[in-house]
Design an enzyme around this catalytic site. Structure first.
Site, mmCIF file in Angstrom:
data_model
loop_
_atom_site.group_PDB
_atom_site.id
_atom_site.type_symbol
_atom_site.label_atom_id
_atom_site.label_comp_id
_atom_site.label_asym_id
_atom_site.label_seq_id
_atom_site.Cartn_x
_atom_site.Cartn_y
_atom_site.Cartn_z
ATOM 1 N N PHE A 24 -4.163 3.949 2.453
ATOM 2 C CA PHE A 24 -4.123 2.569 2.277
ATOM 3 C C PHE A 24 -4.263 2.094 0.832
ATOM 4 O O PHE A 24 -5.184 2.134 0.123
ATOM 5 C CB PHE A 24 -5.193 1.820 3.062
ATOM 6 C CG PHE A 24 -5.049 0.518 3.583
ATOM 7 C CD1 PHE A 24 -4.815 0.430 4.872
ATOM 8 C CD2 PHE A 24 -4.797 -0.553 2.712
ATOM 9 C CE1 PHE A 24 -4.676 -0.823 5.459
ATOM 10 C CE2 PHE A 24 -4.470 -1.773 3.365
ATOM 11 C CZ PHE A 24 -4.446 -1.960 4.644
ATOM 12 N N ASP A 77 -9.756 -4.468 -0.719
ATOM 13 C CA ASP A 77 -10.708 -3.688 -0.125
ATOM 14 C C ASP A 77 -11.438 -2.327 -0.869
ATOM 15 O O ASP A 77 -10.907 -1.798 -1.635
ATOM 16 C CB ASP A 77 -9.929 -2.965 1.210
ATOM 17 C CG ASP A 77 -10.897 -2.162 2.222
ATOM 18 O OD1 ASP A 77 -11.921 -2.463 2.221
ATOM 19 O OD2 ASP A 77 -10.313 -1.306 2.654
ATOM 20 N N ASN A 126 1.230 -9.107 -2.016
ATOM 21 C CA ASN A 126 0.648 -7.746 -2.426
ATOM 22 C C ASN A 126 1.547 -6.790 -1.618
ATOM 23 O O ASN A 126 2.147 -7.032 -0.700
ATOM 24 C CB ASN A 126 -0.798 -7.482 -1.566
ATOM 25 C CG ASN A 126 -1.950 -8.389 -2.318
ATOM 26 O OD1 ASN A 126 -2.321 -8.124 -3.209
ATOM 27 N ND2 ASN A 126 -2.318 -9.573 -1.649
ATOM 28 N N PHE A 327 -2.166 -10.704 5.916
ATOM 29 C CA PHE A 327 -2.861 -9.459 6.200
ATOM 30 C C PHE A 327 -1.987 -8.173 6.630
ATOM 31 O O PHE A 327 -1.487 -8.623 7.637
ATOM 32 C CB PHE A 327 -4.152 -9.674 7.188
ATOM 33 C CG PHE A 327 -4.957 -10.529 6.421
ATOM 34 C CD1 PHE A 327 -6.620 -10.147 5.943
ATOM 35 C CD2 PHE A 327 -5.064 -11.907 6.354
ATOM 36 C CE1 PHE A 327 -7.522 -10.806 5.492
ATOM 37 C CE2 PHE A 327 -5.859 -12.690 5.609
ATOM 38 C CZ PHE A 327 -7.179 -12.408 5.269
#
Length: 347
Positions: A24, A77, A126, A327
């Protein structure tokens, strides 16, 4: 999140995300160049295994900067490989030497001067690169990817916005009922953000239940120019033309981020939104009482530059870009039923 409807129907395939943090990758895109001068010091970092606030405070201590003089555009994250820019108010022209700064999992990529403070949400978006493993049905996922590439996904706020096991939302509900009151300013912000995010998700899901899609314009809708923040209200006599523009993806329909002030919609659309949130009066009152201004957000988001390749029959690599506030987990949620750690943050 489990009760929220899907744009393309509930996924039938399963897969594992974040088998490793390297599966990720998030790269923050501020959307503008650095000034090269000014009292703000921008530090571009790559991190793994630590959260944004922890790294920012460690760097502030190293630089001798008070925590009130640090900022960043958004949280990233802990359980991922992420790149982002941290900002520190450090007047003068001297460039500090960060070669001695050591923190496990953190790499300094760039240090540069900038004129303006980096504020929360002040980014274009992002870029993401995900590896999904142990996929149960390659054919089904491939078909799903093509649908998402064309039509996008509901622009839901991800589970991480609501805290572990939804604790932020639970505390917000207790606050709204005067059974709990957060003391810390940051905690208040988290709970208020969770509240309006939940309400937005509820209206978006209700719209899917009503129409089966997120593109059917009704009178009084607040329509957003795609890729822009500005919006206007759909008038009844314009519905045919506006529907064509929505179908061509020039416009997108928004849902409310409730708070004080006018929500923006009128007549049929306003009535629908108020009906959808009829059971949330306490939470709406909390937002108004805490002086959170109402805003709008597009109900559908289309991942930009979405492309993918299969490493083998059960392993997928995919990459895409999302605008600020959207998201990646909402994209993955529409693609397949997730197994493993799914907490990413993109602000």
């Amino acid at each position: 999140m489990s009760e929220l409807l899907y744009l393309h129907g509930k996924p039938r395939a399963t897969g594992v995300i974040k088998a490793n943090p390297e599966d990720f990758v998030v790269i923050e895109d501020l959307g503008y160049p650095y000034d090269g001068e000014g009292e703000q010091l921008l530090v571009r970092i790559r991190k793994i295994g630590c959260n944004t606030r922890f790294v920012a405070e460690a760097l502030a201590k190293f630089l001798g900067v008070h925590v009130r003089d640090l900022s960043y555009a958004g949280m990233k994250d802990r359980h991922a490989v992420t790149e982002q820019t941290l900002c520190f108010r450090l007047p003068g022209n001297a460039m500090p030497d960060l070669s001695e700064f050591k923190l496990e999992g953190v790499e300094i990529l760039q240090v540069v001067r900038h004129k303006r403070k980096l504020r929360t949400g002040a980014l274009a978006g992002n870029a993401f690169r995900l590896v999904i493993r142990q996929i149960s049905d390659q054919t089904v996922v491939e078909q799903r990817l093509q649908k998402i590439q064309k039509s996008g996904v509901p622009n839901y706020f991800g589970e991480q916005r609501f805290g572990r096991e939804g604790n932020n939302l639970t505390q917000a509900q207790q606050w709204a009922q005067d059974r709990f009151r957060p003391r810390d300013r940051n905690k208040k912000g988290l709970l208020l953000s969770a509240t309006r995010s939940h309400l937005f998700n509820q209206v978006t899901s209700a719209r899917l239940q009503r129409d089966g899609n997120l593109d059917a314009v009704m009178s009084g809708d607040a329509l957003q120019l795609t890729g822009r923040g500005s919006w206007f209200v759909a008038q009844t006599e314009e519905l045919t033309e506006l529907q064509q523009r929505v179908n061509q993806d020039e416009l997108r329909i928004t849902a409310p981020l409730p708070g004080r002030g006018d929500w923006g919609t009128q007549v049929e659309a306003l009535e629908f939104e108020q009906h959808s949130l009829a059971g949330a009066a306490e939470m709406i009152t909390l937002l108004e009482r805490e002086r959170v201004d109402a805003a709008r957000r597009a109900m559908r988001v289309v991942p930009k530059d979405l492309h993918w390749n299969w490493w083998d029959d059960v392993t997928l690599e995919m990459a895409f870009w999302l605008p600020a506030g959207s998201f990646a987990t909402s994209v993955v949620r529409e693609l397949l039923q997730q197994e493993g750690n799914d907490a990413d943050i993109a602000e």
